[in-house]
Design a protein around this motif. Structure first.
Motif, PDB file in Angstrom:
ATOM      1  N   VAL A  73      -3.673  -9.222 -34.830  1.00 46.90           N
ATOM      2  CA  VAL A  73      -2.652  -8.830 -33.849  1.00 46.90           C
ATOM      3  C   VAL A  73      -1.751  -7.703 -34.327  1.00 46.90           C
ATOM      4  CG1 VAL A  73      -2.621 -11.082 -32.720  1.00 46.90           C
ATOM      5  CG2 VAL A  73      -1.081 -10.663 -34.640  1.00 46.90           C
ATOM      6  N   ALA A  74      -1.831  -7.326 -35.608  1.00 44.19           N
ATOM      7  CA  ALA A  74      -0.926  -6.324 -36.165  1.00 44.19           C
ATOM      8  C   ALA A  74      -1.580  -4.946 -36.194  1.00 44.19           C
ATOM      9  CB  ALA A  74      -0.515  -6.723 -37.583  1.00 44.19           C
ATOM     10  N   PRO A  75      -0.949  -3.923 -35.603  1.00 47.49           N
ATOM     11  CA  PRO A  75      -1.454  -2.554 -35.753  1.00 47.49           C
ATOM     12  C   PRO A  75      -1.440  -2.153 -37.229  1.00 47.49           C
ATOM     13  CG  PRO A  75       0.210  -2.681 -34.026  1.00 47.49           C
ATOM     14  CD  PRO A  75       0.240  -3.996 -34.756  1.00 47.49           C
ATOM     15  N   PRO A  76      -2.282  -1.204 -37.638  1.00 48.23           N
ATOM     16  CA  PRO A  76      -2.388  -0.837 -39.053  1.00 48.23           C
ATOM     17  C   PRO A  76      -1.086  -0.357 -39.685  1.00 48.23           C
ATOM     18  CG  PRO A  76      -4.201   0.113 -37.788  1.00 48.23           C
ATOM     19  CD  PRO A  76      -3.250  -0.478 -36.801  1.00 48.23           C
ATOM     20  N   ASP A  77      -0.193   0.264 -38.895  1.00 49.29           N
ATOM     21  CA  ASP A  77       1.045   0.794 -39.462  1.00 49.29           C
ATOM     22  C   ASP A  77       2.236  -0.147 -39.286  1.00 49.29           C
ATOM     23  OD1 ASP A  77       1.071   1.128 -36.724  1.00 49.29           O
ATOM     24  OD2 ASP A  77       2.010   3.104 -36.765  1.00 49.29           O
ATOM     25  N   ALA A  78       1.996  -1.348 -38.783  1.00 49.98           N
ATOM     26  CA  ALA A  78       3.077  -2.322 -38.599  1.00 49.98           C
ATOM     27  C   ALA A  78       3.432  -2.970 -39.926  1.00 49.98           C
ATOM     28  CB  ALA A  78       2.659  -3.386 -37.592  1.00 49.98           C
ATOM     29  N   VAL A  79       4.682  -3.367 -40.062  1.00 48.47           N
ATOM     30  CA  VAL A  79       5.141  -4.123 -41.224  1.00 48.47           C
ATOM     31  C   VAL A  79       5.423  -5.549 -40.760  1.00 48.47           C
ATOM     32  CG1 VAL A  79       6.883  -4.345 -43.037  1.00 48.47           C
ATOM     33  CG2 VAL A  79       6.162  -2.069 -42.278  1.00 48.47           C
ATOM     34  N   VAL A  80       4.738  -6.507 -41.343  1.00 48.45           N
ATOM     35  CA  VAL A  80       4.948  -7.919 -41.017  1.00 48.45           C
ATOM     36  C   VAL A  80       6.245  -8.354 -41.686  1.00 48.45           C
ATOM     37  CG1 VAL A  80       3.960 -10.235 -41.138  1.00 48.45           C
ATOM     38  CG2 VAL A  80       2.451  -8.242 -40.983  1.00 48.45           C
ATOM     39  N   CYS A  81       7.102  -9.060 -40.952  1.00 50.42           N
ATOM     40  CA  CYS A  81       8.414  -9.380 -41.501  1.00 50.42           C
ATOM     41  C   CYS A  81       8.857 -10.799 -41.124  1.00 50.42           C
ATOM     42  CB  CYS A  81       9.440  -8.362 -41.000  1.00 50.42           C
ATOM     43  SG  CYS A  81       9.615  -8.367 -39.216  1.00 50.42           S
ATOM     44  N   ASP A  82      10.047 -11.138 -41.577  1.00 49.80           N
ATOM     45  CA  ASP A  82      10.746 -12.372 -41.219  1.00 49.80           C
ATOM     46  C   ASP A  82       9.894 -13.630 -41.423  1.00 49.80           C
ATOM     47  OD1 ASP A  82      12.838 -10.659 -40.674  1.00 49.80           O
ATOM     48  OD2 ASP A  82      12.514 -10.624 -38.525  1.00 49.80           O
ATOM     49  N   ARG A  83       9.861 -14.531 -40.444  1.00 51.86           N
ATOM     50  CA  ARG A  83       9.171 -15.810 -40.638  1.00 51.86           C
ATOM     51  C   ARG A  83       7.677 -15.631 -40.884  1.00 51.86           C
ATOM     52  NH1 ARG A  83      12.587 -20.166 -38.925  1.00 51.86           N
ATOM     53  NH2 ARG A  83      14.164 -19.602 -37.394  1.00 51.86           N
ATOM     54  N   THR A  84       7.066 -14.626 -40.217  1.00 52.56           N
ATOM     55  CA  THR A  84       5.632 -14.404 -40.411  1.00 52.56           C
ATOM     56  C   THR A  84       5.356 -13.940 -41.839  1.00 52.56           C
ATOM     57  OG1 THR A  84       5.489 -13.772 -38.079  1.00 52.56           O
ATOM     58  CG2 THR A  84       3.576 -13.298 -39.464  1.00 52.56           C
TER      59      THR A  84
END
Length: 198
Positions: A73-84
């Protein structure tokens, strides 16, 4: 004819991938439509670890599986953050209260000028230093320290304490590191400017 979960004795009998997570379209195709998907989930044969992603309940919940789930679900340039991000760093107790009763929404931040509005993720903008981001098997994720700081300052006090405790128990961040970052975030609001800094 739509398959009924009563036709299957276990997850291994389902006509879905057994060794990896799979998306909405594949779930619908393999299980004969939404009725089959809902029946398999209701029977506990299939789980929905994140919105838009499915997996058989027997698939081991390890870091490789979690990364594969988020990558869907994450685009390549996204930064996963917070609870995830905390979930990826091995701190599942940082997830929202009752998260086992509902499908979690992944939390991502994108470069300046971009924001996802697809209903599958929570997206926004945040100021990040280079040291705030680590790479985990191709995914950009806020570092354990930045993740802990964000959870501590953005969540309600009770939830923030539980999240920080979970991060400390995961041994990915120390109390001393957290204390050292207090001054940095003392005057910042919940969300800063969306940019990278060196």
């Amino acid at each position: 004819m739509t398959p009924s979960y009563l036709d299957y004795l276990s997850s291994a009998d389902l006509p879905v991938p057994q060794d990896r997570p799979f998306g909405v379209a594949e779930a619908r195709d393999c299980l004969g439509g939404w009725r089959g998907v809902r029946a398999a989930v209701a029977a506990g044969l299939v789980t929905q670890p994140l919105r838009g992603v499915y997996a058989v309940s027997t698939l081991r919940d390890d870091l490789a599986r979690r990364l594969a789930v988020v990558r869907m679900v994450a685009p390549p340039d996204a930064v996963v953050c917070d609870r995830t991000a905390a979930w990826l760093h091995g701190a599942p107790m940082a997830l929202a209260p009752g998260s086992h009763l509902a499908t979690p929404t992944p939390q991502l931040y994108l470069p300046p000028g971009r924001r996802l509005r697809n209903g599958l993720v929570e997206s926004g903008a945040r100021e990040l230093l280079r040291r705030d981001v680590v790479e985990m098997d191709g995914l950009l994720v806020t570092s354990p320290l930045r993740t802990a700081c964000d959870l501590g300052r953005l969540l309600h006090r009770d939830q923030a304490l539980a999240a920080l405790d979970s991060m400390l128990r995961s041994a990915t961040v120390t109390r001393e590191q957290l204390v050292a970052e207090v001054e940095r975030f003392r005057c910042q609001g919940p969300v800063g400017t969306a940019q990278w800094r060196s």
